[in-house]
Design an enzyme around this catalytic site. Structure first.
Site, short mmCIF file in Angstrom:
data_model
loop_
_atom_site.label_atom_id
_atom_site.label_comp_id
_atom_site.label_asym_id
_atom_site.label_seq_id
_atom_site.Cartn_x
_atom_site.Cartn_y
_atom_site.Cartn_z
N CYS A 187 42.33 10.75 12.06
CA CYS A 187 42.04 11.85 11.14
C CYS A 187 41.44 13.03 11.89
O CYS A 187 40.24 13.04 12.20
CB CYS A 187 41.08 11.37 10.04
N CYS A 245 38.65 14.93 10.11
CA CYS A 245 37.36 14.21 10.03
C CYS A 245 36.65 14.26 11.37
O CYS A 245 35.44 14.43 11.43
CB CYS A 245 37.55 12.73 9.68
N ASP A 246 37.38 14.08 12.46
CA ASP A 246 36.75 13.83 13.76
C ASP A 246 36.92 14.96 14.77
O ASP A 246 36.32 14.92 15.84
CB ASP A 246 37.33 12.54 14.37
#
Ligand code: NAP
Length: 304
Positions: free
Chosen positions: A133, A136-137
């Protein structure tokens, strides 16, 4: 005593949230079960640019707006994981880690999850530089060099997103042509800090001395030459697997997607499949919300 509902919707991505809105407006006693939180896979998308009326909305914002829309209605919500369903006409029993619930009808809207590559280092370095992701990261890799694997919409969107903060992004693709939409490809090719590595497959994710990702070993499928890209992060975007393992006894295709036509009716009477979990040609937010509406229309017909 187990609680009974007209419809139990499983999954709160775009398909499940839409189904919830339609079910509530139809006056059905509705339970919506979700394991993690509202939004589903769009939360992994930085920007959604093809949802009509809301150009360039972020995935997070679109998910929140759908969730808030549903919250205006009287729908019972449960945060739980569904373990299995005992199908029995007119009274399907949904067994969750928070108890058992009975639905006269069920809408399966649990979507899918990122596919694993199954190469050495992937599992060991998950969370230590291996990610599924980018939104997200990605922030952990500011000014670093990363690799994205895949050639579809998600891989190209991830590479574009990561290029905003990373020093360099390698996009590793197994063929000499991307599958992603042309508009995304055009945006990608304009970026000076993205380089596509064509005809190459990942073989191993290598750890640095720190125990974090240090490199990605790749093989050129034409020459069989191997090389190592020095990267701090590897973002895997090679497609998805359906989240349908809890729904045994329903007809699925060879990949595990649930077979249902536009009515969303599955092989089990009173059970409907909506969104990315359904075997279909095009998986988009637009097609998922369409399924959510169609599924509840079919639920109403079935209950009558
Ligand atoms: P996808 O379209 O299935 O693409 C997967 C990519 O990974 C393909 O390029 C594939 O290569 C490659 N791949 C698969 N297995 C591999 C392996 N073992 N090793 C190396 N490469 C591998 O999946 P996606 O990009 O996750 O998209 C999923 C769905 O969501 C699609 O229907 C997509 O259109 C949709 N989506 C739409 C949007 C949008 O409209 N804005 C945004 C995101 C996603 P090949 O090309 O050689 O098969």
């Amino acid at each position: 005593m187990e609680q009974q509902y007209d419809v139990i919707i499983i999954g709160a991505g775009p398909a499940g949230l839409t189904a919830g809105i339609y079910a509530a407006r139809a006056g059905l006693a509705t339970l919506l079960i979700e394991r993690y939180g509202d939004g589903g896979q769009i939360l992994n998308t930085y920007e959604v640019d093809n949802y009509p009326g809301l150009p360039q909305i972020t995935g997070g914002e679109l998910g929140s707006r759908m969730s808030e829309h549903l919250n205006r209605f009287d729908v019972t919500r449960l945060m739980a994981g569904v373990e299995r369903i005992d199908f029995s006409e007119g009274a399907h029993r949904v067994i969750t880690d928070e108890g058992t619930f009975i639905g006269r009808t069920i809408v399966l809207a649990t979507g899918n999850s990122p596919k694993k590559l199954g190469i050495p280092g992937e599992e060991e370095l998950a969370g230590a530089g291996v990610s599924y992701c980018a939104t997200c990261d990605g922030a952990f890799f500011k000014k670093r060099t990363v690799a994205v694997i895949g050639g579809g919409d998600v891989a190209v969107e991830d590479a574009i997103y990561l290029a905003r903060g990373c020093e360099k992004v390698w996009l590793v693709h197994r063929r000499d042509e991307l599958r992603a939409a042309k508009i995304l490809q055009k945006a990608l090719f304009e970026l000076p800090n993205v380089e596509v590595v064509w005809d190459s497959i990942p073989k191993e994710i290598v750890a640095a001395e720190s125990g974090m990702v240090g490199g990605l070993k790749i093989e050129n499928v034409r020459s069989n030459d191997t090389s190592v890209l020095e990267v701090s992060g590897v973002f895997i975007a090679t497609g998805n697997d359906p989240n349908s393992s809890y729904a045994d006894g329903i007809r699925k295709d060879e990949k595990g997607y649930i077979i249902a036509d536009e009515s969303c009716a599955t092989s089990v009477s009173g059970v409907f499949a909506a969104g990315d979990i359904r075997a279909k040609r095009l998986r988009q937010v637009t097609t998922a919300v369409a399924d959510g509406a169609n599924a509840i229309y079919s639920v109403q017909e079935y209950l009558i």
